[in-house]
Motif scaffolding. Structure first.
Motif, PDB file in Angstrom:
ATOM      1  N   THR A   9      43.000  23.967  51.539  1.00  0.00           N
ATOM      2  CA  THR A   9      41.750  24.150  51.265  1.00  0.00           C
ATOM      3  C   THR A   9      41.289  25.776  51.611  1.00  0.00           C
ATOM      4  O   THR A   9      41.689  26.166  52.677  1.00  0.00           O
ATOM      5  CB  THR A   9      40.646  23.094  52.190  1.00  0.00           C
ATOM      6  N   LEU A  10      40.618  26.206  50.727  1.00  0.00           N
ATOM      7  CA  LEU A  10      40.235  27.670  51.008  1.00  0.00           C
ATOM      8  C   LEU A  10      38.663  27.924  51.262  1.00  0.00           C
ATOM      9  O   LEU A  10      38.023  26.882  50.677  1.00  0.00           O
ATOM     10  CB  LEU A  10      40.571  28.737  49.848  1.00  0.00           C
ATOM     11  N   TYR A  11      38.300  28.868  51.979  1.00  0.00           N
ATOM     12  CA  TYR A  11      36.751  29.067  52.074  1.00  0.00           C
ATOM     13  C   TYR A  11      36.639  30.610  51.978  1.00  0.00           C
ATOM     14  O   TYR A  11      37.348  31.303  52.549  1.00  0.00           O
ATOM     15  CB  TYR A  11      36.311  28.523  53.861  1.00  0.00           C
ATOM     16  N   MET A  61      34.114  36.086  42.887  1.00  0.00           N
ATOM     17  CA  MET A  61      35.416  35.545  43.324  1.00  0.00           C
ATOM     18  C   MET A  61      35.292  33.974  43.566  1.00  0.00           C
ATOM     19  O   MET A  61      36.226  33.149  43.351  1.00  0.00           O
ATOM     20  CB  MET A  61      35.952  36.089  44.636  1.00  0.00           C
ATOM     21  N   LYS A  62      33.985  33.621  43.750  1.00  0.00           N
ATOM     22  CA  LYS A  62      33.685  32.367  43.800  1.00  0.00           C
ATOM     23  C   LYS A  62      33.845  31.424  42.407  1.00  0.00           C
ATOM     24  O   LYS A  62      33.911  30.415  42.176  1.00  0.00           O
ATOM     25  CB  LYS A  62      32.181  31.927  44.365  1.00  0.00           C
ATOM     26  N   LYS A  63      33.657  32.301  41.458  1.00  0.00           N
ATOM     27  CA  LYS A  63      33.834  31.885  40.207  1.00  0.00           C
ATOM     28  C   LYS A  63      35.332  31.805  39.629  1.00  0.00           C
ATOM     29  O   LYS A  63      35.922  31.228  38.509  1.00  0.00           O
ATOM     30  CB  LYS A  63      33.012  32.726  39.088  1.00  0.00           C
ATOM     31  N   ARG A  66      41.174  28.627  41.126  1.00  0.00           N
ATOM     32  CA  ARG A  66      41.693  28.542  42.376  1.00  0.00           C
ATOM     33  C   ARG A  66      43.120  29.450  42.416  1.00  0.00           C
ATOM     34  O   ARG A  66      43.762  29.953  43.438  1.00  0.00           O
ATOM     35  CB  ARG A  66      42.044  27.159  42.833  1.00  0.00           C
ATOM     36  N   GLU A  67      44.008  29.346  41.319  1.00  0.00           N
ATOM     37  CA  GLU A  67      45.109  29.941  41.074  1.00  0.00           C
ATOM     38  C   GLU A  67      45.082  31.474  41.276  1.00  0.00           C
ATOM     39  O   GLU A  67      45.937  31.881  41.765  1.00  0.00           O
ATOM     40  CB  GLU A  67      45.659  29.531  39.691  1.00  0.00           C
ATOM     41  N   TRP A  68      44.089  31.983  40.912  1.00  0.00           N
ATOM     42  CA  TRP A  68      43.753  33.385  41.006  1.00  0.00           C
ATOM     43  C   TRP A  68      43.756  33.824  42.484  1.00  0.00           C
ATOM     44  O   TRP A  68      44.205  34.778  42.847  1.00  0.00           O
ATOM     45  CB  TRP A  68      42.570  33.893  40.226  1.00  0.00           C
TER      46      TRP A  68
END
Length: 89
Positions: A9-11, A61-63, A66-68
């Motif tokens: 999980t990323l934040y 970046m929030k857009k 996930r791969e990027w």
């Protein structure tokens, strides 16, 4: 960018005090999402002189897919080291 573990999980967020904010995340005071998912490891960051510019980068970046985001981390921190010690030294 905070993570709960490698490829987990990323934040993503922005702050004007990275050391304080990472300390909060590491100690369970980072907010509901990061606390719930255990995002306690600083795995990537960028520094900006202009807070508005940093916020614009965060929103873009929030857009991102996930791969990027994973590729960005892997390129700069292939071992997914917790970078907290690097910013307090």
């Amino acid at each position: 960018m905070m993570a709960s573990g490698r490829s987990a999980t990323l934040y993503l967020g922005v702050t004007n005090d990275l050391v304080r904010r990472v300390w909060q995340h590491r100690n369970g005071f980072g907010g509901e999402f990061s606390s719930r998912y255990g995002c306690r490891h600083l795995v990537w960051f960028e520094a900006y002189d202009d807070l508005q510019e940093a916020r614009q980068r965060e929103l873009r970046m929030k857009k991102w897919k996930r791969e990027w985001k994973l590729r960005l981390i892997e390129d700069g921190n292939p071992g997914w080291r917790d970078l907290f010690d690097d910013i307090v030294a």
